[in-house]
Design a protein around this motif. Structure first.
Motif, PDB file in Angstrom:
ATOM      1  N   ALA A  27       0.506  -1.798  -0.293  1.00  0.00           N
ATOM      2  CA  ALA A  27      -0.222  -0.341   0.085  1.00  0.00           C
ATOM      3  C   ALA A  27       0.883   0.886   0.309  1.00  0.00           C
ATOM      4  O   ALA A  27       0.360   2.079  -0.861  1.00  0.00           O
ATOM      5  N   VAL A  28       2.490   1.570   0.584  1.00  0.00           N
ATOM      6  CA  VAL A  28       2.717   2.203   0.828  1.00  0.00           C
ATOM      7  C   VAL A  28       3.508   2.938  -0.675  1.00  0.00           C
ATOM      8  O   VAL A  28       3.377   4.141  -1.014  1.00  0.00           O
ATOM      9  N   ILE A  50      -3.873   1.106   6.815  1.00  0.00           N
ATOM     10  CA  ILE A  50      -3.347   0.936   5.784  1.00  0.00           C
ATOM     11  C   ILE A  50      -4.625   2.326   5.388  1.00  0.00           C
ATOM     12  O   ILE A  50      -3.403   3.182   4.887  1.00  0.00           O
ATOM     13  N   GLY A  55      -3.681   5.199   2.754  1.00  0.00           N
ATOM     14  CA  GLY A  55      -3.371   3.622   1.248  1.00  0.00           C
ATOM     15  C   GLY A  55      -5.199   3.475   0.861  1.00  0.00           C
ATOM     16  O   GLY A  55      -5.870   4.077   1.570  1.00  0.00           O
TER      17      GLY A  55
END
Length: 292
Positions: A27-28, A50, A55
């Motif tokens: 997600a980053v 997230i 994200g």
């Protein structure tokens, strides 16, 4: 811009441990993440983490060990993000027992979750990607399987787990050979990290250091490789089994044909002792089974 922007990835068993670390790292780097775990609350907690960081993720708790469940997972990803570009087959269980004492149920359950679980979701996705190719689309897809040192070398008390993980390593080789024509790569991991499955036998060895030094067995140490394998940067790599531990990275060399003796005729059983002993002496020494 992350290296997985516009990529949507399914991660099984992502409610904790390695799967959670993969989901957060992906997600980053810009991926949309389908966080699959039979523990719905655990999956939702990872999704919340997230999303709080900006994200994209959804939670899913469908069963990876059936084609119906696999189809539901893939559909959830497509409905949420428009398409799915890869899967990280991470979910697993252990039912450790010495081979002579192992029950049929303990054998079947571990094989089902690991080996069949890898088959169901990957097979569902491959059909989806193959259809896209047939329709004229360009596919750049990823299958990332999870083997283990136990699958590569064996481990005392884990014949069921070792057999499943060895099967997954071989499955990866066949997937890579068959699926490249569709723009699909297949690779596997053999990670050494602190998870719920290692807490029992390796809890003391893998515990987080109290002095703030490098946490060698942190699941987050494996995540960078997973992110890279999910990205377009890895399109040229397929059919590999990566061993990852702390800051160490290697590629397992696997089985290969060793020295040969060819009599050009049928062997007599009585003469094979010297022949086999010579072949063993000339062959590279294998790594020992864990626990021996």
């Amino acid at each position: 811009m992350g290296i997985c922007n516009n990529r949507n990835i399914i991660i099984t068993g992502a409610g904790g441990g390695l799967g959670r670390a993969y989901a957060i790292a992906l997600a980053v780097e810009g991926a949309g993440v389908i966080v699959n775990d039979i523990r719905r609350e655990a999956a939702e907690a990872v999704v919340a983490e997230i999303r709080a960081a900006g994200g994209k993720a959804i939670a899913n708790s469908d069963d990876i060990t059936s084609m119906t469940g696999a189809a539901a997972i893939v559909k959830a990803g497509i409905d949420a993000f428009g398409d799915v570009h890869g899967v990280v087959n991470n979910a697993g269980i252990v039912r450790d027992r010495m081979f002579a004492s192992m029950s049929e149920e303990e054998w079947d359950l571990v094989i089902k979750v690991h080996l069949k679980g890898h088959f169901c979701i990957a097979n569902t996705l491959v059909k989806h990607w193959r259809d896209q190719v047939k329709a004229g689309a360009k596919v750049d897809a990823r299958i990332i399987n999870t083997s283990s040192g136990a699958g590569l070398q064996g481990n005392i008390g884990q014949s069921n787990y070792s057999a499943a993980k060895g099967g997954i390593a071989s499955l990866t080789l066949v997937q890579a050979a068959e699926l490249g024509r569709y723009g699909i790569t297949a690779n596997a991991l053999a990670p050494a990290a602190r998870t719920s499955m290692t807490e029992g036998p390796f809890g003391a060895m893998m515990k987080k250091p109290e002095d703030g030094s490098f946490d060698h067995y942190a699941p987050e140490n494996v995540a960078p490789l997973v992110v890279w394998l999910c990205s377009p940067l890895s399109a040229h790599v397929s059919g590999k089994v990566f061993e990852v531990e702390g800051g160490k990275l290697s590629i397992a060399t696997g089985w290969k044909t060793g020295p040969i003796r060819d009599k050009k005729a049928r062997w007599n059983p009585a003469e094979l002792t010297d022949v086999v002993d010579t072949l063993i002496a000339e062959s590279p020494k294998p790594q020992k089974v864990y626990g021996t």
